[in-house]
Design an enzyme around this catalytic site. Structure first.
Site, short mmCIF file in Angstrom:
data_model
loop_
_atom_site.label_atom_id
_atom_site.label_comp_id
_atom_site.label_asym_id
_atom_site.label_seq_id
_atom_site.Cartn_x
_atom_site.Cartn_y
_atom_site.Cartn_z
N ASP A 1 -5.87 -0.92 7.87
CA ASP A 1 -6.74 -1.99 8.38
C ASP A 1 -8.01 -2.10 7.54
O ASP A 1 -8.52 -3.20 7.29
CB ASP A 1 -7.12 -1.72 9.83
CG ASP A 1 -5.89 -1.66 10.73
OD1 ASP A 1 -4.89 -2.33 10.41
OD2 ASP A 1 -5.94 -0.94 11.74
N THR B 1 0.88 -1.18 0.00
CA THR B 1 0.00 0.00 0.00
C THR B 1 0.91 1.23 0.00
O THR B 1 1.89 1.30 0.75
CB THR B 1 -0.94 0.00 1.22
OG1 THR B 1 -0.16 -0.05 2.42
CG2 THR B 1 -1.88 -1.19 1.20
#
Ligand code: RIB
Length: 313
Positions: free
Chosen positions: A256, A223
């Site tokens: 998350d 990411t």
């Protein structure tokens, strides 16, 4: 079923103009209490985006008010809390400072998360698990034990290597990757994991994730914050998706959210590009509110955002 095996925290969050340097004290007008813990956040993200898909949390809290609140929150978010044990340490607590740009610094008092146990998860639960989601806020040996059982039972094992402890043993890291199907890291974690494994340092995080994907025969995902997400499969095939152009309020829990929504995509056997796009959109939307869980989107919000991109594109 998605089984999230991991941490449950209460987050104490203070907004500051700038995150303090070592030895520095800064004042904040106040602080907020929020629900957090990487595991709990991922479970909530999956339950919201899963639109009825069963999500179970396996973790531990203390016999205290924080623990009861955290479990109550998970239940209210439609996460099955049958696998959350009450143990003899205080509930995990994260001390978070968020600066004016929405960036954060986090210290986690692990407490009960240190007692999370693979043995406490029954074979019946493992047999029901389609996707197992792990992060690194609980003991690594327990992660390895449950990952091996889930993998042997045919589940997809997703490892979010966050945080990468500076003393993560190379052997443990390698054993974990050997039973991982999908590895998710941010830019720092991809390079830190490489260092933990005592591998030669790659030029950048993209090369690092590609090297790990090839070496451990897994799908590696890095990411990249506002630059989106890159996935590299074991054979070198790359899939990139963009992040939404947003002005973040608070990036806590964005990673998350990505993990939880990706787990839903994997459980639904969506094409990788589609699963990545939904997860990246969800992670961007989660940055638009304060606190890890407050702005996590549901499936309808993700669908609406995709539809609006199709219309305007
Ligand atoms: O990823 C964000 C989370 O990290 C916070 O909710 C905090 O609890 C820490 O575990």
């Amino acid at each position: 079923m998605i089984l999230v095996f991991g941490s449950i925290n209460i987050d104490l969050v203070a907004k500051v103009a700038a995150i303090p340097a070592p030895g520095e004290t800064v004042l904040s007008e106040g602080y907020e209490k929020a629900f957090g813990g990487k595991g709990a956040n991922q479970a909530v993200a999956a339950a919201r985006a899963g639109a009825g898909l069963r999500v179970r949390m396996a973790g531990a809290v203390g016999d205290d008010g924080f623990g009861r609140e955290a479990v109550g929150n998970l239940a209210a978010q439609k996460v099955d809390t049958g696998g959350v044990d009450v143990v003899g340490l205080p509930t995990g607590c994260a001390f978070i400072t968020v600066d004016a740009r929405g960036e954060n610094a986090i210290t986690v008092g692990s407490g009960a998360n240190r007692k999370v146990s693979a043995e406490a998860v029954s074979d019946t639960v493992i047999a029901d698990t389609k996707v197992l989601v792990l992060q690194m806020e609980v003991p690594g040996r327990e992660n390895l034990a449950i990952a091996r059982r889930a993998k042997a039972a045919g589940a997809t094992v997703v490892l979010n290597i966050a945080p990468v402890a500076s003393d993560l043993p190379a052997v443990l890291a390698a054993e974990l990757l050997a039973v991982t199907d999908v590895l998710i890291a941010n830019e720092h974690e991809a390079l830190a994991l490489e260092a933990s494994l005592a591998l030669p340092t790659s030029a950048d995080e993209r090369a690092a994730i590609a090297g790990l994907a090839r070496r451990y025969a897994l799908t590696g995902i890095v990411t990249l914050g506002s630059k989106g997400v890159l996935a590299v499969e074991a054979d070198g095939r790359e899939t990139a998706v963009a992040a939404l152009p947003i002005v973040p309020v608070d990036t806590t829990g964005a990673g998350d959210t990505f993990v939880g929504i990706l787990a839903v995509g994997l459980a639904r056997a969506l094409p990788l590009q589609t699963a990545l796009q939904r997860a990246a959109i969800g992670a961007s939307l989660a940055c638009l509110g304060f606190g890890a869980q407050a702005a996590m989107p549901d499936a309808a919000a993700i669908d609406a955002r995709i539809a609006s991109q199709v219309v305007s594109g």
